[in-house]
Enzyme design. Structure first.
Site, PDB file in Angstrom:
ATOM      1  N   LYS A   1     -14.295  -4.953 -22.133  1.00 49.98           N
ATOM      2  CA  LYS A   1     -15.060  -6.031 -22.767  1.00 49.98           C
ATOM      3  C   LYS A   1     -15.587  -7.058 -21.756  1.00 49.98           C
ATOM      4  CE  LYS A   1     -13.563  -4.848 -27.311  1.00 49.98           C
ATOM      5  NZ  LYS A   1     -12.321  -4.338 -27.831  1.00 49.98           N
TER       6      LYS A   1
ATOM      7  N   ASP B   1      -2.369  -4.219 -22.816  1.00 47.69           N
ATOM      8  CA  ASP B   1      -3.758  -3.905 -23.136  1.00 47.69           C
ATOM      9  C   ASP B   1      -4.496  -5.228 -23.315  1.00 47.69           C
ATOM     10  OD1 ASP B   1      -6.196  -3.238 -24.110  1.00 47.69           O
ATOM     11  OD2 ASP B   1      -5.464  -1.852 -25.644  1.00 47.69           O
TER      12      ASP B   1
ATOM     13  N   TYR C   1      -4.615  -2.018 -31.472  1.00 51.60           N
ATOM     14  CA  TYR C   1      -5.572  -0.943 -31.230  1.00 51.60           C
ATOM     15  C   TYR C   1      -5.737  -0.780 -29.732  1.00 51.60           C
ATOM     16  CZ  TYR C   1     -10.072   1.574 -31.216  1.00 51.60           C
ATOM     17  OH  TYR C   1     -11.080   2.490 -31.012  1.00 51.60           O
TER      18      TYR C   1
HETATM   19  C1  LIG Z   1     -11.891  -2.856 -27.859  1.00 50.01           C
HETATM   20  C2  LIG Z   1     -10.498  -2.496 -27.513  1.00 50.01           C
HETATM   21  C3  LIG Z   1     -10.172  -1.243 -26.966  1.00 50.01           C
HETATM   22  C4  LIG Z   1     -11.152  -0.115 -26.880  1.00 50.01           C
HETATM   23  O1  LIG Z   1     -12.203  -0.400 -26.031  1.00 50.01           O
HETATM   24  P1  LIG Z   1     -13.576   0.464 -26.195  1.00 50.01           P
HETATM   25  O2  LIG Z   1     -14.408  -0.031 -25.061  1.00 50.01           O
HETATM   26  O3  LIG Z   1     -14.106   0.134 -27.553  1.00 50.01           O
HETATM   27  O4  LIG Z   1     -13.205   1.890 -26.062  1.00 50.01           O
HETATM   28  C5  LIG Z   1      -8.879  -1.039 -26.528  1.00 50.01           C
HETATM   29  N1  LIG Z   1      -7.956  -2.002 -26.634  1.00 50.01           N
HETATM   30  C6  LIG Z   1      -8.218  -3.200 -27.168  1.00 50.01           C
HETATM   31  C7  LIG Z   1      -7.151  -4.243 -27.230  1.00 50.01           C
HETATM   32  C8  LIG Z   1      -9.490  -3.485 -27.642  1.00 50.01           C
HETATM   33  O5  LIG Z   1      -9.741  -4.664 -28.212  1.00 50.01           O
END
Ligand SMILES: *Cc1c(COP(=O)(O)O)cnc(C)c1O
Length: 427
Positions: free
Chosen positions: A270, A237, A142
């Site tokens: 995060k 990511d 994601y």
């Molecule tokens: C949480 C997450 C996102 C999205 O971040 P948001 O702050 O919720 O938009 C993107 N990539 C990864 C790997 C994530 O865990």
């Protein structure tokens, strides 16, 4: 005092599904979401006054636990100085310097407000810097909810994906190729066919949005080689893994076993916001200078680098950079996974777990899944009963079998022991 059920009914009248992000609605596990009234350290309290040991930590950011005194003080001081200016501040420089200092290969970063925004901007940057359109992503990873990334695999090998959401026209995802995670043959085939048109490959290096699945070392090594050989950018990511699995993120974990390993672009979120809306993407100076106002790739944000959010992130990074922080966090997380594994073994229940730093996952299965469809083939009924068994005993796990778990520095050995005892009872 309202009950969770009353609040959920009231919420559903004014908010779709009663929640502002879908997984909070407990649709995967059933039952009533807990409405959280407050949190401190490793604990959450819901609207009914029930206490839970928190293994979600706001889906990762709360690595110090809730209400850490140094972070709270930094946020209160920053708030008193002003909420938002729409002009540069010294604290943005400090946060950029702090992030760059911990991640080798990063020369510049840009701050944004969410992981979605950071991942979306990283892709625009990769496309702008390479002058190419196509990208590869992996099923089960994601990267936020930008249109081009809401894609699932089509049938057959290395096909272009189909939108996973209504409202995303197929044309918008026509440049997105979706492959199976850890599948070397598909990766080779996709590069053989599309290598010269690929702007980037985006990957969660340790996937936390299909529970907890590591990219294998040979897979990662070959991915790096193929990107370099074809002039495609490797985008990590690390919104979840950054400053969570290690101070240098998951890339530092792979760099330990693949000499000289580095991604080309890194995406964070995060933990770097410590619970405030803050995310970032970064790369070499050359690539980052493609961004406006220097270069042709447009990107902007009214609240980007917000002074209260940067204060929160900076105070958080200062705490986690202290010597021994990750060793202690990793040991505690490992003891949780070992304790759960032993409890399941004693109960005769097939169970496997894994962890890195302060992130963990477990499956009701005989071996660790290597990709999305294997994750979804693990025992969902058992997971859901286990989830509710723990919730009833005051332990709050992520409410879906495809989510990772998080331990914070505030979790004590007693919290871990209480969790394992609850797991034994539930199993
Ligand atoms: C949480 C997450 C996102 C999205 O971040 P948001 O702050 O919720 O938009 C993107 N990539 C990864 C790997 C994530 O865990």
């Amino acid at each position: 005092m309202s009950t969770n059920q009353e609040l959920f009914e009231r919420a559903q009248r004014v908010i779709p599904g009663g929640v502002n992000s879908p997984v909070r609605a407990f649709r995967a596990v059933g039952g009533t979401p807990r409405f959280i009234a407050r949190a401190q350290g490793a604990y959450l309290w819901d609207a009914e006054g029930q206490r839970y040991i928190d293994y979600i930590g706001s889906w990762g950011p709360m690595i110090l636990g809730h209400g850490h005194p140094a972070v709270l003080e930094a946020v209160q001081r920053a708030a008193a100085e002003g909420f938002s200016f729409g002009a540069p501040t010294e604290r943005e420089i400090e946060l950029a310097e702090a992030i760059i200092a911990f991640v080798p290969g990063l020369e510049q970063i840009r701050l944004v407000s969410s992981g979605t925004e950071a991942a979306m901007s990283a892709i625009r940057l990769a496309r702008g810097a390479t002058g190419r359109a196509k990208l590869i992503k992996f099923e089960g990873c994601y990267h936020g909810h930008a249109d081009a990334l809401l894609v699932k695999a089509g049938s057959g090998l290395a096909t272009f994906g189909h939108p996973t959401s209504a409202g995303v026209p197929p044309e918008v995802v026509q440049h997105t190729i979706v492959l199976e995670y850890n599948n070397l043959a598909q990766l080779e085939a996709a590069f053989a066919e599309h290598g010269r048109e690929l702007a980037c490959v985006m990957i969660e290096p340790i996937a936390g949005n299909m529970n907890f699945v590591r990219a294998s070392v040979p897979f990662m090594q070959r991915l790096r080689e193929l990107c370099t050989a074809h002039g495609a950018l490797l985008v990590f990511d690390e919104v979840m893994t950054g400053f969570r699995v290690a101070l240098g993120g998951a890339q530092s974990v792979y760099a330990k076993v693949i000499p000289g390993f580095r991604p080309d672009i890194s995406v964070f979120g995060k933990v770097i916001g410590g619970g405030m809306p803050l995310a970032a993407f970064g790369s070499s100076r050359d690539i980052m200078q493609q961004l406006a106002p220097l270069g042709p790739v447009y990107q902007a944000g009214t609240l980007s680098g917000n002074p209260v959010a940067t204060a929160c992130g900076l105070a958080t990074l200062r705490e986690i950079a202290k010597p021994g922080f990750y060793e202690a966090l990793a040991a505690r997380t490992r003891s949780l996974v070992d304790g759960l594994t032993a409890a399941a073994r004693d109960a005769g229940v097939p169970f496997v777990g894994d962890c890195e730093g302060g992130m963990f996952g477990f499956f009701f299965a005989g071996s660790l899944p290597q990709h999305y469809s294997a994750v979804m083939a693990t025992d969902k009924e058992r997971f859901n009963r286990f989830f509710h068994g723990l919730l009833a005993r005051g332990v709050y796990l992520a409410p879906a079998l495809y989510e990772a778990g998080f331990v914070s520095a505030a979790h004590s050995d007693d919290d871990i022991a209480a969790t394992v005892a609850a797991a034994r009872a539930a199993l």
